[in-house]
Every structure is written in structure tokens, then in C-alpha cells.
Design an enzyme around this catalytic site. Structure first.
Site, PDB file in Angstrom:
ATOM      1  N   ASP A   6     -64.175  21.194 -20.168  1.00 22.26           N
ATOM      2  CA  ASP A   6     -65.316  20.851 -19.310  1.00 22.26           C
ATOM      3  C   ASP A   6     -65.506  19.339 -19.454  1.00 22.26           C
ATOM      4  OD1 ASP A   6     -67.711  21.161 -17.713  1.00 22.26           O
ATOM      5  OD2 ASP A   6     -68.876  20.936 -19.540  1.00 22.26           O
ATOM      6  N   SER A   7     -66.449  18.795 -18.691  1.00 20.00           N
ATOM      7  CA  SER A   7     -66.744  17.368 -18.855  1.00 20.00           C
ATOM      8  C   SER A   7     -67.582  17.129 -20.113  1.00 20.00           C
ATOM      9  CB  SER A   7     -67.510  16.863 -17.633  1.00 20.00           C
ATOM     10  OG  SER A   7     -68.763  17.525 -17.559  1.00 20.00           O
ATOM     11  N   CYS A  69     -65.956  24.845 -16.249  1.00 18.49           N
ATOM     12  CA  CYS A  69     -66.641  23.839 -15.441  1.00 18.49           C
ATOM     13  C   CYS A  69     -66.569  24.318 -13.996  1.00 18.49           C
ATOM     14  CB  CYS A  69     -65.910  22.502 -15.606  1.00 18.49           C
ATOM     15  SG  CYS A  69     -66.475  21.219 -14.493  1.00 18.49           S
ATOM     16  N   GLU A 147     -77.069  17.670 -21.403  1.00 21.29           N
ATOM     17  CA  GLU A 147     -76.311  17.045 -22.508  1.00 21.29           C
ATOM     18  C   GLU A 147     -77.259  16.730 -23.667  1.00 21.29           C
ATOM     19  OE1 GLU A 147     -73.141  16.153 -23.277  1.00 21.29           O
ATOM     20  OE2 GLU A 147     -72.208  16.804 -21.411  1.00 21.29           O
ATOM     21  N   CYS A 182     -73.339  25.645 -12.767  1.00 20.52           N
ATOM     22  CA  CYS A 182     -72.836  24.521 -13.555  1.00 20.52           C
ATOM     23  C   CYS A 182     -73.017  24.968 -15.002  1.00 20.52           C
ATOM     24  CB  CYS A 182     -73.647  23.261 -13.274  1.00 20.52           C
ATOM     25  SG  CYS A 182     -73.309  21.916 -14.450  1.00 20.52           S
ATOM     26  N   HIS A 184     -73.257  23.427 -17.664  1.00 20.06           N
ATOM     27  CA  HIS A 184     -74.245  22.654 -18.426  1.00 20.06           C
ATOM     28  C   HIS A 184     -75.617  23.342 -18.433  1.00 20.06           C
ATOM     29  CE1 HIS A 184     -71.486  19.286 -18.685  1.00 20.06           C
ATOM     30  NE2 HIS A 184     -72.389  18.577 -19.339  1.00 20.06           N
TER      31      HIS A 184
END
Ligand code: DGL
Length: 226
Positions: A6-7, A69, A147, A182, A184
Site C-alpha cells: 500500500d502507500s 490499496c 496516517e 480506501c 487507510h
């Protein structure tokens, strides 16, 4: 060995789910923080990053790769065949579960800018039932907040207001199901749930982990979630 990428923190959410489901599995995890965020990039750039990450994980010994992701999963169809075959995107399983969960055929999706632009969730849900209504909400701002939350900070007022705005819009639009499109946003799940007022939440990070733990991409067929 399963590879995951993932990022950033979205991959960690999938990783912790996979750990619970397959505690004995060796996992190689890649958070491509250098190139984050993915959601503001062009399709071409996301494709290049997905190719690099999958190649790197396969080269390092992974037998298959979970694309943890949603943004990178939107380009899965465009990957060169060997990378496509050995990687597992997460939009389809999350979309199928959303389609199986809705009672009124009205589904909201909260995702990155790129994922919303791609329309991938809408297509995947309508493949199950073309009459379903799907409204996709971009919430790129929440990626950076997620994050910070994943790193131990608490969500700020802006995050809570943005989440409330999307949930209120989904509710007044009649949606009974919300896809966290997403990975996240898994880190914001408790805040989202606390404001969901009965909307069913589908967590793409969790579904992705379940999908690969149940054999998708491991040579013995994909799991059906319906
Ligand atoms: N976690 C990712 C997703 O599921 C990407 C977030 C970003 O880097 O913009 O889309």
C-alpha cells in the site's frame, strides 16, 4: 509467503487482519511511503507504482501479492499478465460484499480522488446488480489524517466534520451501506461507526485480508463472498 503493499498505513490495517487470520503465514510488507499519497496521482503513475511494488515483492520471494490499496487495485486489469495473475486486487471482493449486504440497493463509497475518478467501485457493484445505486465520495484529505491516527494521534475536528458531512449526505441520499473504499479509512472506522446511524460499514482492508487468506491468488481459486 504473501506480499502486501500500500502507500502506507492502509496496508498496515490489512496486515493486522491477515495476521489474525493466517498467524503462521510469512508476510512481506511494503509501505511505499516515498510515493504517497497514491490517490492524487494519474492512472499512469499509479500503474507504474503498482508494477514496481508487485515486481519487488515477487522478486523478494512472495508467491502472491495482496494489493492492499483500493487506488492501486483500480489498475489491476491493466497490469502485464504475469503481475496481474499473481496479484490480488481488493475492489471486487469489497464490492461483492457490499452488494450482498445492502437491503435497499443504495450504496455509498468513500475513497481517494483517483479511485472515485476511476468509477471502479460503481462498476464492480453494478456487475452484481445493474439496478443498484452507487454514490462515490472523494475524501483524499482523510488519508493523511488516517496516517496520523495509525501513528497514535487522535483524529482532529476537521476529520470528524468531514466524516459527518459524508455520512449525512449518504443518509439523506438513502444509502444503507458504506464502503470504506480506501484501506487507510480502516484506521478511522471507530469514528465512522459512531456516526453511521445504522449504515452498514464494509471495510476493504479487512475484506482484502480475508480474500487472500481464503486462497485468492494462491493457486486454489478465489473465494466467493456472496
Ligand atoms: N490506502 C490507499 C487506498 O486504499 C491509498 C491512499 C493514498 O495513498 O492516497 O486507496
Amino acid at each position: 509467503m504473501i506480499g502486501i503493499f500500500d502507500s502506507g498505513a492502509g496496508g498496515l490495517a490489512a496486515l493486522s487482519e491477515l495476521r489474525k487470520l493466517s498467524p503462521n503465514e510469512d508476510i512481506l510488507f511494503l509501505a511505499d511511503r516515498k510515493n504517497a499519497p497514491y490517490g492524487t496521482k494519474s492512472e499512469k503513475e499509479v500503474l507504474r507504482l503498482a508494477e514496481n511494488n508487485i515486481s519487488r515483492l515477487l522478486f523478494s520471494g512472495a508467491s502472491s501479492v495482496l494489493i492492499a490499496c483500493c487506488t492501486a487495485s483500480t489498475v489491476h486489469e491493466k497490469l502485464p499478465p504475469p503481475l496481474k495473475e499473481r496479484s490480488v486486487p481488493i475492489i471486487e471482493p469489497a464490492a461483492k460484499l457490499a452488494a450482498a449486504s445492502t437491503k435497499n440497493g443504495n450504496i455509498a463509497v468513500i475513497a481517494t480522488e483517483r479511485t472515485v475518478k476511476s468509477g471502479a467501485f460503481g462498476r464492480a457493484i453494478r456487475r452484481v446488480d445493474p439496478t443498484f445505486r452507487v454514490k462515490e465520495y472523494p475524501a483524499q484529505e482523510l488519508v493523511e489524517i488516517a496516517e496520523r491516527v495509525a501513528a497514535g494521534e487522535s483524529a482532529d475536528r476537521f476529520a470528524r466534520e468531514k466524516i459527518k458531512e459524508i455520512l449525512d449526505a449518504s443518509l439523506s441520499d438513502g444509502a444503507d451501506t458504506l464502503v470504506l473504499g480506501c484501506t487507510h479509512f480502516s484506521h478511522l472506522k471507530e469514528i465512522i461507526k459512531s456516526q453511521a446511524k445504522g449504515i452498514k460499514i464494509i471495510d476493504s482492508a479487512k475484506i482484502g485480508a480475508e480474500h487472500i487468506a481464503n486462497g485468492a491468488g494462491c493457486g486454489f481459486g478465489a473465494t466467493v463472498f456472496l
